[in-house]
Design an enzyme around this catalytic site. Structure first.
Site, short mmCIF file in Angstrom:
data_model
loop_
_atom_site.label_atom_id
_atom_site.label_comp_id
_atom_site.label_asym_id
_atom_site.label_seq_id
_atom_site.Cartn_x
_atom_site.Cartn_y
_atom_site.Cartn_z
N GLU A 98 48.97 59.78 3.65
CA GLU A 98 48.98 58.38 3.22
C GLU A 98 49.57 58.24 1.82
O GLU A 98 50.41 57.35 1.57
CB GLU A 98 47.53 57.85 3.24
CG GLU A 98 47.42 56.38 2.88
CD GLU A 98 45.96 55.93 2.74
OE1 GLU A 98 45.04 56.74 3.00
OE2 GLU A 98 45.75 54.76 2.37
N GLU A 126 44.68 61.76 3.90
CA GLU A 126 44.88 61.05 2.64
C GLU A 126 46.21 61.48 2.01
O GLU A 126 46.94 60.66 1.47
CB GLU A 126 43.71 61.35 1.69
CG GLU A 126 43.59 60.40 0.52
CD GLU A 126 42.24 60.55 -0.19
OE1 GLU A 126 41.35 59.71 0.03
OE2 GLU A 126 42.05 61.54 -0.93
N GLU A 152 30.96 49.24 9.58
CA GLU A 152 32.21 49.67 10.21
C GLU A 152 32.15 51.11 10.74
O GLU A 152 33.01 51.54 11.47
CB GLU A 152 33.39 49.49 9.24
CG GLU A 152 33.31 50.25 7.92
CD GLU A 152 32.59 49.50 6.80
OE1 GLU A 152 31.78 48.58 7.12
OE2 GLU A 152 32.80 49.83 5.64
N LYS A 202 25.42 58.52 0.25
CA LYS A 202 25.86 58.86 1.62
C LYS A 202 24.93 58.25 2.66
O LYS A 202 25.32 58.02 3.80
CB LYS A 202 25.91 60.38 1.79
CG LYS A 202 27.05 61.05 1.05
CD LYS A 202 28.38 60.88 1.75
CE LYS A 202 29.54 61.37 0.88
NZ LYS A 202 30.85 60.95 1.42
N CYS A 237 30.46 65.68 -7.27
CA CYS A 237 29.33 65.83 -6.33
C CYS A 237 28.33 66.90 -6.77
O CYS A 237 27.15 66.83 -6.41
CB CYS A 237 29.85 66.17 -4.95
SG CYS A 237 31.10 65.02 -4.38
N SER A 277 42.54 54.51 -0.69
CA SER A 277 43.00 55.20 0.51
C SER A 277 42.16 54.70 1.67
O SER A 277 40.96 54.46 1.53
CB SER A 277 42.81 56.72 0.34
OG SER A 277 42.83 57.33 1.61
N GLU A 295 26.32 54.92 3.04
CA GLU A 295 27.62 55.02 3.70
C GLU A 295 27.44 55.17 5.22
O GLU A 295 28.15 54.54 6.01
CB GLU A 295 28.41 56.21 3.15
CG GLU A 295 29.82 56.30 3.72
CD GLU A 295 30.54 57.56 3.25
OE1 GLU A 295 31.66 57.44 2.75
OE2 GLU A 295 29.98 58.67 3.41
N CYS A 321 36.46 59.12 -1.15
CA CYS A 321 35.41 60.00 -0.59
C CYS A 321 34.03 59.72 -1.16
O CYS A 321 33.05 60.11 -0.58
CB CYS A 321 35.69 61.47 -0.86
SG CYS A 321 37.37 61.88 -1.12
#
Lengths: 575, 410
Positions: free
Chosen positions: A285, A282, A369, A361, A502, A322, A364, A302
């Site tokens: 990037e 990241e 993908e 999560k 988190c 990102s 996710e 994230c």
């Protein structure tokens, strides 16, 4: 200041203070169910009613302001009698049957009904439970609802609307049929739920909980043909000891590793390793995009709750995200490639488990993908439950070390757990990437802490001062997005779906005894304590990350790194 | 013989050409201060059921500052047995309109609503018409009667929830939200419709205000007792020979006289079993308790409440258990479902009554009714909830020999 008398004790409070707050000041506990700090007053459960000398009616302490000279009785015979009856009524509407489903409820230790039962010393239960016969909602990958356990305190509704500014829940029907539901009863998986799980944290009962993966993980562990590895997220270590009686914020990294190894995992790894890796990808990037002035500001990627939020509500800004996968998904991708190749495991036989402070999560891990990289996601709560069920008390264990290959991390990876941590970690490395020199002052205070929106300017060189922003909690995320839309300029902005980051995730242990703020503060301290105690505090200094690039990926942002560690996003509708 | 009075009642008054709004003219010439003084001196109490002094409400509302003030006429007449607001809207709608404009002028509200229960299709049609005609005639709109006062009135139709008769639930309903009560404070006067200062008055209160201005506070005050000034529209129903709207002077007669002289007595000519004096949310009075004067204080002394002025008479042959069941069913269906005592309490009472197979109830069951009654009465969130078990509790209280095993109160 206002003077009043509560239970024969004088107390002085600011004007506008409620009786509940005034009583708390002199350490009188008044039971509540629908009240929650930071949420609007609902006044529905009526358990907090008290006797005042200004009314014949009992007054809800949560919604009644203190008045000069007021006399208040919080536990008079009348109050105690009414509370007992109210509690009987509430319990009869809650799904407790002769099947004793308290015993099978995951909230058995953190159930607020049980807490109230103790507080008011309930001594009778004369009413037959009324079974509501409502269907469970398992439409979501992340959060499940058992409406028969719902007491309609509406805390989930208010949390989702007021704190997260998403608002997927609403009441429908009326009278005793009143229920909490989603738009057109579509179910949590079919509305713009971000899966953040903050509703689970607010729920006083077991009506809302994560979609459990415990059985699947047990089965995988028991299956000898499977090679089962586990990763633990940064925020888990400062919370996992809580269900075993430890204070929030207790750092139990080594004990957790030992417990997981005893549970039967074939490899115990650290998501902090891929957190460091995230910074490399990241960070690279960000520097590239700043150089090219391309799709600025860069928004972090994230937090899967935040990702689903932006996909629903700001799909026009998906190019700002990102492309780096989250640490969990980077780990999954590397486990099936780098790890499997290095240790010689057939990726078919590999089972990848995550322990996350997070309910999102779970969603996710099922994103098309990336589907299949991470098999199962346990919340911190589920992991603690499994450890307990294996007869292990985490507090009594010796510390153990993570397995090396993907188990080494720097302090930068650790602070991913708290709001501002990703930003701070990124700055520590971005500075080096741009200038080739090391940032000396590593504690970047302006991005730390629990205030909802944070901004900082970090001078890098004579040409560039990095403008960064941090938002945690989706309500603040929306504010930040509006600021960006209104033209406020940033280079890089960190978003985390949960208040506090988190550490306050929807999968973290629920502590009924401490205030939410106190819990977050203690966990936050635990996180920064780990960071400051480490020798290596910059992600690019992580020797195992360096080794990964040398042996396998080449350079940050390389073709292979892109293939494994970057992803794309999906614009979604609003219902 | 008790005779009716005519203060609010009168011949049909629906044609705007036939009426020149003398009360409103007088009010506009007085100005808000004197107008409020007039209403305060008349000591008009709200006729919706709670009996709050109208003058005080207006005075407090006038002092409030806000971007906008709202004035709402509560015509969500949902208290079972009550139909006097329907009478006023059907027979004397121009008086209702006049009262609304006077009230709005008194508190300096430029925007108003009349919220009419959805089932009242005829009153809705009439009031809708009247509002349109009043707009055309300049009685509503800008610069009413050259006074410089602007007032717009809109009609909102309720959707059938009893609880929307509570002013805060009514406000939520107008805002398009669920019909559930709001926590007070803040009171609507401070923060009501769209968070602005808002006055909510019952139809009859406003018709009274119009007549006070028309006929003078003196005439109004010449009626009634020290604590209950004026007259009251009574909605009589149940087992009487003539069920109708009657207007009586407060304190001029007893409940028994109203039933016997005005309503022609109980059907079948016997003593009533019990009488509900103020709508379904008030405690029952037995045949022996009917000699109380018809006034706020008179009925209170007898152990009940004047409520909305709906008198429901039950004759001896009525089945008590059946009545209990029907009453509890009403409240179970109509509790808004927000606060636990009202929602769960009414459900449990209904559950108990539905499951009931015997003629009499056990001591345990009666104790439960008492405990739930106490929890609801003292801890429910809104006034409607607090009184939802009044009638049921009182029936258990007054007919122990019929309802309770061994006929003994526990």
């Amino acid at each position: 200041m206002i003077k009043l008398t509560i239970d024969n004790k004088e107390v002085e409070v600011e004007p506008g203070t409620t009786l509940l707050e005034a009583a708390e000041k002199i350490h009188i506990n008044i039971p509540t169910l629908c009240y929650e700090e930071d949420l609007s007053i609902f006044g529905g459960c009526r358990l907090c009613v008290v006797e005042t000398d200004s009314s014949d009616l009992l007054q809800p302490a949560c919604a009644t302001e203190a008045e000069e000279g007021m006399g208040v009785k919080t536990h008079s015979p009348r109050v105690r009698e009414v509370r007992q009856t109210l509690f009987e009524l509430i319990i009869a509407s809650h799904d407790i049957t002769c099947e004793l489903n308290c015993l099978t409820c995951q909230r058995k230790k953190s159930c607020e009904l049980r807490e109230v039962a103790e507080d008011i010393n309930i001594s009778r239960m004369r009413l037959e439970p009324i079974y509501q016969g409502r269907e469970k909602d398992y439409s979501s990958y992340s959060v499940a609802r058992e409406p028969n356990k719902c007491i309609t305190c509406d805390r989930c509704i208010r949390k989702c609307r007021e704190v997260q500014d998403v608002g997927i829940f609403a009441n429908s029907a009326r009278g005793p049929e009143t229920t909490v539901t989603t738009f057109q009863d579509k179910g949590l998986g079919n509305v713009e739920c971000t899966n953040c799980g903050q509703c689970v944290i607010s729920c006083p009962t077991g009506a809302l909980h994560e979609v459990y993966h415990m059985d699947e993980v047990w089965n995988a562990i028991y299956d000898d043909s499977k090679h089962v590895i586990v990763q633990t997220a940064p925020a888990v270590r400062v919370a996992i000891a809580e269900p075993f009686g430890a204070e929030p914020g207790t750092v139990a990294t080594g004990q957790m590793v030992e417990a997981l190894r005893r549970l039967g995992f074939d490899g115990v790894f650290d998501t902090n390793f891929t957190a460091d890796l995230t910074i490399m990808e990241e960070g690279t990037e960000v520097v590239e995009r700043i150089k090219n002035n391309e799709n600025l500001p860069v928004l972090t990627s994230c937090s899967p709750g935040w990702i689903k939020f932006i996909e629903h509500f700001y799909p026009e800004h998906l190019d700002n995200l990102s492309t780096a996968k989250s640490p969990q998904q980077m780990f999954g991708a590397l486990a099936r490639s780098y790890y499997a190749e290095t240790v010689g495991v057939d990726p078919e036989d590999l089972v990848v488990v995550s322990i996350m402070p997070c309910t999102a999560k779970k969603f996710e891990a099922r994103r098309p993908e990336m589907d299949g990289d991470v098999d199962y996601v346990l919340t911190t709560r589920e992991a603690a439950t499994m450890i307990k069920a294996a007869g292990i008390d985490i507090c009594q264990l010796e510390e153990a070390e993570y397995d090396q290959l993907m188990g080494v991390s720097t302090g930068a990876g650790d602070i991913f757990a708290a709001s501002g941590g990703v930003m701070e970690a990124a700055l520590r490395s971005a500075y080096n990437l741009i200038t080739g020199e090391e940032l000396e002052e590593l504690d970047i205070e302006p991005v730390r802490g629990l205030q909802g929106l944070k901004k900082a300017e970090v001078p890098v060189n004579s040409d560039l001062t990095l403008k960064v922003g941090v938002a945690h909690g989706l309500g603040n995320a929306r504010k930040m997005m509006e600021m960006i839309k209104d033209g406020e300029e940033f280079h890089f902005v960190e978003f985390m779906a949960c208040p506090g980051g988190c550490i306050g995730g929807g999968g973290q242990p629920i502590s009924p005894y401490l205030s939410r703020k106190e819990v977050l503060e203690r966990r936050r301290k635990g996180v920064y304590q780990i960071d400051s105690g480490k020798k290596l505090r910059r992600s690019h200094e992580n020797p195992m990350v360096q080794k990964l690039y040398e042996d396998y990926l080449g350079q940050p942002g390389s073709h292979k790194a892109h293939k494994l560690l970057h992803t794309e996003y999906t614009p979604r509708d609003i219902h | 013989m008790v005779k009716e009075v005519e203060f609010l009642k009168g011949p049909e008054l629906k044609n705007i050409e036939d009426y020149d709004f003398p009360g409103l003219h007088w009010a506009l010439s007085l100005g808000p201060d004197k107008l409020i003084k007039e209403i305060s001196e008349a000591r008009l109490l709200g006729r919706g059921g709670a009996g709050f002094p109208t003058g005080t409400k207006w005075d407090l509302a006038r002092q409030q500052k806000g971007d906008r003030k709202y004035f709402i006429c509560n015509a969500d007449e949902g208290e079972p047995g009550t139909y006097k607001d329907r009478y006023l809207m059907e027979q004397r709608p121009l008086k209702v309109l006049e009262g609304i404009i006077i009230g709005a002028y008194a508190v300096e509200a430029n925007h108003g609503f009349i919220y009419i229960r959805g089932e009242y299709s005829r009153p809705i049609k009439i009031m809708k018409n009247i509002i349109e005609e009043a707009r055309e005639a300049g009685v509503l709109g800008e610069n009413i009667f050259d006074s410089g006062f602007d007032f717009n009135l809109r009609l909102v139709r309720g959707a059938g929830a009893y609880v929307c008769g509570d002013e805060t639930a009514l406000i939520n309903s107008i805002e398009g939200k669920r019909g559930i009560s709001r926590i007070k404070p803040p009171y609507p006067i401070q923060k009501g419709l769209f968070d602005q200062p808002t006055v909510v008055n019952n139809v009859e209160s406003l018709a009274c205000a119009a007549e006070i201005l028309n006929k003078g506070a003196g005439e109004f005050a010449s009626y009634g007792t020290e604590n209950s000034r004026g007259t009251k529209l009574i909605s009589l129903s149940g087992d009487v020979n003539y069920a109708d709207i009657f207007e009586v002077e407060f304190g001029s007669c007893t409940l028994r006289e109203i039933i016997e002289d005005l309503a022609g007595g109980v059907k079948g000519g016997r003593e009533p079993k019990f009488v509900v004096p103020g709508g379904l949310s008030t405690a029952a009075l037995t045949a022996e308790e009917l000699d109380c004067k018809y006034s706020y204080e008179g009925i209170e002394e007898a152990g009940s409440s004047l409520g909305s002025g709906a008198i429901i008479v039950c004759r001896e042959s009525r089945d008590l258990v059946d009545i209990l069941l029907k009453v509890s069913r009403f409240y179970m269906d109509e509790t808004c479902g927000t606060c636990f005592p009202c929602r769960e309490g009414n459900r449990q009472i209904n559950h108990m009554l539905t499951q009931h197979r015997n003629r009499t109830f056990s001591r345990e069951e009666v104790e439960l009714v008492e405990d739930i009654g106490e929890a609801i009465a003292s801890a429910a969130r809104c006034g409607l909830g607090q009184t939802s078990l009044s009638l049921i509790s009182s029936i258990f209280d007054k007919f122990p020999h019929e309802l309770i095993e061994e006929g003994v109160r526990t």
